[in-house]
Design a protein around this motif. Sequence first.
Motif, short mmCIF file in Angstrom:
data_model
loop_
_atom_site.label_atom_id
_atom_site.label_comp_id
_atom_site.label_asym_id
_atom_site.label_seq_id
_atom_site.Cartn_x
_atom_site.Cartn_y
_atom_site.Cartn_z
N ILE A 46 0.80 -1.16 0.00
CA ILE A 46 0.13 0.01 -0.01
C ILE A 46 0.78 1.04 0.02
CG2 ILE A 46 -1.74 1.42 1.40
CD1 ILE A 46 -2.76 -1.27 2.11
N GLN A 47 0.58 2.26 -0.70
CA GLN A 47 1.28 3.43 -0.88
C GLN A 47 0.32 4.56 -1.04
OE1 GLN A 47 4.17 3.62 -4.01
NE2 GLN A 47 4.41 5.88 -3.66
N LEU A 48 0.15 5.43 -0.01
CA LEU A 48 -0.74 6.69 -0.30
C LEU A 48 0.06 7.75 -1.05
CD1 LEU A 48 -1.96 6.80 3.50
CD2 LEU A 48 -3.23 6.04 1.40
N ILE A 49 -0.41 8.28 -2.13
CA ILE A 49 0.25 9.10 -3.03
C ILE A 49 -0.18 10.34 -3.05
CG2 ILE A 49 0.86 9.50 -5.57
CD1 ILE A 49 0.50 6.45 -5.94
N PRO A 50 0.48 11.36 -2.53
CA PRO A 50 0.08 12.92 -2.49
C PRO A 50 -0.11 13.26 -4.15
CG PRO A 50 2.33 12.68 -2.12
CD PRO A 50 1.97 11.39 -2.16
N TRP A 61 -5.16 6.28 -2.62
CA TRP A 61 -4.59 4.98 -2.01
C TRP A 61 -4.21 4.34 -3.29
CZ3 TRP A 61 -5.90 0.14 -2.62
CH2 TRP A 61 -5.96 -0.93 -1.78
N THR A 62 -3.07 3.56 -3.23
CA THR A 62 -3.06 2.42 -4.13
C THR A 62 -2.04 1.07 -3.53
OG1 THR A 62 -0.52 3.21 -4.43
CG2 THR A 62 -2.25 4.33 -5.82
N LYS A 63 -2.31 0.27 -4.07
CA LYS A 63 -1.80 -1.13 -3.33
C LYS A 63 -1.20 -1.99 -4.72
CE LYS A 63 -3.15 -5.48 -1.01
NZ LYS A 63 -2.15 -5.54 -0.12
N ARG A 64 -0.03 -2.19 -4.43
CA ARG A 64 0.76 -2.96 -5.75
C ARG A 64 0.61 -4.62 -5.20
NH1 ARG A 64 5.51 -5.22 -5.10
NH2 ARG A 64 5.85 -4.03 -3.26
N PHE A 65 0.30 -5.38 -6.24
CA PHE A 65 0.27 -6.66 -6.02
C PHE A 65 1.29 -7.42 -7.01
CE2 PHE A 65 -0.76 -11.06 -5.64
CZ PHE A 65 -1.62 -11.17 -4.51
N GLY A 66 2.42 -7.81 -6.46
CA GLY A 66 3.43 -8.59 -7.31
C GLY A 66 4.56 -7.53 -8.04
N ASN A 67 5.43 -8.05 -8.44
CA ASN A 67 6.66 -7.50 -9.11
C ASN A 67 7.01 -8.11 -10.52
OD1 ASN A 67 8.03 -5.93 -6.82
ND2 ASN A 67 7.70 -8.03 -5.88
N GLU A 131 -1.96 10.78 -13.91
CA GLU A 131 -0.58 10.92 -14.23
C GLU A 131 0.41 11.41 -13.02
OE1 GLU A 131 2.83 12.10 -16.73
OE2 GLU A 131 1.27 10.70 -16.70
N GLN A 132 -0.30 11.52 -12.14
CA GLN A 132 0.58 11.86 -10.88
C GLN A 132 0.70 10.65 -10.17
OE1 GLN A 132 -0.33 15.55 -8.43
NE2 GLN A 132 -1.81 16.00 -10.04
N VAL A 133 -0.20 9.73 -10.31
CA VAL A 133 -0.02 8.36 -9.90
C VAL A 133 1.00 7.78 -10.57
CG1 VAL A 133 -1.35 6.44 -9.33
CG2 VAL A 133 -2.53 8.53 -8.69
N ARG A 134 0.83 7.78 -11.75
CA ARG A 134 1.81 7.14 -12.71
C ARG A 134 3.21 7.36 -12.36
NH1 ARG A 134 5.64 7.85 -16.32
NH2 ARG A 134 5.07 10.17 -16.39
N GLY A 138 6.27 5.06 -10.56
CA GLY A 138 7.55 4.85 -11.48
C GLY A 138 7.28 4.01 -12.90
N LEU A 139 5.96 4.18 -13.22
CA LEU A 139 5.58 3.39 -14.27
C LEU A 139 5.80 4.13 -15.27
CD1 LEU A 139 1.60 3.04 -13.17
CD2 LEU A 139 3.74 1.42 -12.87
N THR A 140 6.40 3.21 -16.57
CA THR A 140 6.90 4.08 -17.59
C THR A 140 6.63 3.36 -19.08
OG1 THR A 140 8.88 2.42 -17.75
CG2 THR A 140 9.09 4.30 -16.28
N LYS A 141 6.95 3.97 -20.05
CA LYS A 141 6.52 3.44 -21.28
C LYS A 141 6.84 2.07 -21.70
CE LYS A 141 5.48 3.80 -25.90
NZ LYS A 141 4.61 3.67 -26.68
N GLY A 142 8.06 1.48 -20.80
CA GLY A 142 8.34 0.10 -21.09
C GLY A 142 7.55 -0.97 -20.20
N ASN A 143 6.69 -0.45 -19.48
CA ASN A 143 6.11 -1.17 -18.49
C ASN A 143 4.57 -1.15 -18.38
OD1 ASN A 143 6.09 0.65 -16.41
ND2 ASN A 143 8.21 -0.27 -15.52
N PHE A 144 4.27 0.24 -18.35
CA PHE A 144 2.81 0.78 -17.97
C PHE A 144 1.84 0.20 -18.90
CE2 PHE A 144 0.38 4.82 -17.43
CZ PHE A 144 -0.64 4.41 -16.47
#
Length: 341
Positions: A46-50, A61-67, A131-134, A138-144
């Motif tokens: 979980i990451q709270l993003i300003p 609120w965001t929550k990442r699942f996996g890598n 866009e601020q969440v992206r 750290g989401l980029t053209k190579g993975n987003f």
Amino acid sequence: MKQFLLAFSAIVLMFSCVKNEENKQVTIKESDYFNVRTEGVQTGGIQLIPIETPIGKFKVWTKRFGNNPKQKVLLLHGGPGSTHEYFECFESFLPKEGIEFIYYDQLGSTYSDQPTDTSLWTIERFVEEVEQVRTALGLTKGNFFLLGHSWGGILAMEYALKYQDNLKGLIISNMMSSCIDYDKYAEEVLAKQMPASAVDSIRMLEAKGDFGNPKYMDILMTHFYPKHVCRMPVEQWADPMNRGLSKTNQQIYVIMQGPSEFGISGRLEKWDRKNDLKNIKVPTLIIGGTHDTMDPKHMEWMAKEVQNGSFLLCPNGSHMSMYDDQQTYMQGVINFIKQVQ
């Protein structure tokens, strides 16, 4: 239903392969996928993003699942004003394919800050929020990869039209490219599939603005929702879906969408991007259901209008095809993500 899919941790699974910049194979193993990648106190991803807005700073609120360094899917829920929770069914499918995904409650939704200033509820501001969440994630053209369902599909289209250079792939799920055309479809096709007496009662209650009348929702739950929103007996609707939809922020929903799924009457009523689809160049998957609230023929047409599109029809599905035609939906999403290099 919160399945964190650790049951298969007793064996070493080989997940999907993706290409790195040197065109070599990078294998995602279970140990890599579930590896903690942050230091300090752990929060379950979980990451709270300003975020910055015209009226001040808030947190979402965001929550990442996996890598997975090459496959990261940001999920845009519908509503507007619903929550990420109805996407929890993805946990039963994406992890075993090694696909990373991120839950995200948009501003105003349950797990994020909930300001009440109605000036915030515009498409343009939501696009800047994404866009601020992206950037923060750290989401980029190579993975987003961006997956938007229903209202989230509108948001995903708008984001792609402004920021597609940041995208690897786009998935528009169960959403037409014109609310004007959707209203026409609801009136000329969906309404005619309902008893005339039910339609007359809905129109009468809407004309009076009597949306809080129990009869209004009773008609929709009897004649519309189980046929076009989720084609399962209402008492069998999945827990994540019930939780996500029941927590909808009504201020946002009514201002933007209107009081029901049976047509649009809010700020989105005149939204139309049909003529702009040709400007979307990133690989794009359009998903529709045969029994959807949205016109499946229109969504099939959308896949031909974008520059690099494909269409997935869920023949047994409705608006929530990830539940009532689940295998078709999930396999289609997975296949698309794996094919985009």
